[in-house]
Scaffold this motif. Structure first.
Motif, short mmCIF file in Angstrom:
data_model
loop_
_atom_site.label_atom_id
_atom_site.label_comp_id
_atom_site.label_asym_id
_atom_site.label_seq_id
_atom_site.Cartn_x
_atom_site.Cartn_y
_atom_site.Cartn_z
N ASN A 1 0.83 -1.20 0.00
CA ASN A 1 0.00 0.00 0.00
C ASN A 1 0.87 1.25 0.00
O ASN A 1 1.83 1.35 0.78
N PHE A 2 0.50 2.18 -0.85
CA PHE A 2 1.16 3.47 -0.92
C PHE A 2 0.17 4.59 -0.62
O PHE A 2 -0.97 4.57 -1.10
N GLY A 3 0.61 5.58 0.16
CA GLY A 3 -0.08 6.84 0.19
C GLY A 3 0.51 7.70 -0.92
O GLY A 3 1.73 7.76 -1.08
N VAL A 4 -0.35 8.31 -1.69
CA VAL A 4 0.10 9.16 -2.80
C VAL A 4 -0.08 10.62 -2.37
O VAL A 4 -1.19 11.03 -2.00
N PHE A 5 1.01 11.38 -2.40
CA PHE A 5 1.01 12.76 -1.92
C PHE A 5 1.58 13.69 -2.99
O PHE A 5 2.43 13.28 -3.78
N THR A 6 1.12 14.93 -2.99
CA THR A 6 1.71 15.90 -3.90
C THR A 6 3.15 16.17 -3.48
O THR A 6 3.45 16.29 -2.29
N ALA A 7 4.04 16.25 -4.47
CA ALA A 7 5.44 16.55 -4.17
C ALA A 7 5.57 17.97 -3.65
O ALA A 7 6.44 18.26 -2.81
N ASP A 8 4.72 18.85 -4.12
CA ASP A 8 4.70 20.25 -3.69
C ASP A 8 3.60 20.44 -2.66
O ASP A 8 2.43 20.60 -3.01
N GLY A 9 3.92 20.34 -1.39
CA GLY A 9 2.95 20.58 -0.33
C GLY A 9 2.58 19.35 0.47
O GLY A 9 2.09 19.47 1.60
N GLY A 10 2.75 18.16 -0.08
CA GLY A 10 2.50 16.94 0.68
C GLY A 10 1.05 16.64 0.96
O GLY A 10 0.74 15.91 1.91
N ALA A 11 0.11 17.14 0.13
CA ALA A 11 -1.31 16.85 0.34
C ALA A 11 -1.62 15.42 -0.10
O ALA A 11 -1.09 14.93 -1.10
N LEU A 12 -2.50 14.73 0.66
CA LEU A 12 -2.91 13.39 0.30
C LEU A 12 -3.74 13.41 -0.97
O LEU A 12 -4.75 14.11 -1.06
#
Length: 201
Positions: A67-78
């Motif tokens: 399982n991966f959480g996918v986050f924005t590289a800019d800001g770290g939003a889920l």
């Protein structure tokens, strides 16, 4: 397997951690997520804590689901949660070498191409690092958003599977698709003979 991190142009894919439980809880309040996935409804703080604290680590440790959480590289939003489930008692190390890709996307991150971008990264990792030779995708028939993502990743739609999904006490039909290494000009470890013999793979 030791958990790994993947990156794309816009995203960071990493194992979910206890600090992610609140973001997971908030995202899963969107009724479309439990409607179309196996996420519990209602989704509680306890569900989120159990997923990040027990289910995800166990999957990596036991080589049953990555399982991966996918986050924005800019800001770290889920952005989403994405999992690669291995098939068969022999797992990915055995002769079957098959897996299933599953995902959901946070409501405010849809229609931006994020989930397809993450899906391509996970599938490439599955082919190149794990030796997977077939990745399957399923969604309840009618889930146009999930199908659009799968198509964008490169999955070939294979049809409708009758009575595959159990939801709200009823059995539902599912759409199915698959992705092979040859779809991405990669070679599989096992020769593939499509039907009819001599047809293009």
């Amino acid at each position: 397997m030791e958990p790994i991190t993947l990156t794309t142009e816009r995203l960071l894919l990493r194992p979910l951690a206890p600090d992610d439980a609140e973001a997971l809880y908030v995202a899963c309040q969107d009724p479309d997520i439990p409607r179309w996935t196996a996420v519990p409804s209602p989704y509680t703080h306890e569900n989120a804590a159990d997923f990040v604290g027990r289910i995800c680590p166990e999957g990596w440790r036991d080589d049953t689901m990555y399982n991966f959480g996918v986050f924005t590289a800019d800001g770290g939003a889920l952005v989403s949660s994405m999992g690669l489930l291995r098939f068969g008692a022999s797992g990915l190390a055995g002769p079957e070498r098959q897996a299933e890709l599953g995902y959901w996307t946070a409501k405010d991150k849809r229609r931006k191409g994020y989930t397809a971008e993450a899906g391509r990264a996970v599938c490439a990792w599955a082919f190149d690092a794990l030796g997977v030779e077939r990745i399957e995708w399923y969604a309840e028939a009618g889930n146009d958003g999930s199908r659009a993502v799968a198509r964008s990743v490169g999955f070939v739609m294979e049809g409708t599977v009758r009575s595959k999904i159990l939801y709200a006490g009823t059995r539902r039909d599912a759409w199915s698709g698959s992705l092979l290494p040859t779809d991405w000009d990669r070679e599989g470890k096992t020769p593939y003979e499509p039907y009819p013999p001599g047809a293009a793979a």
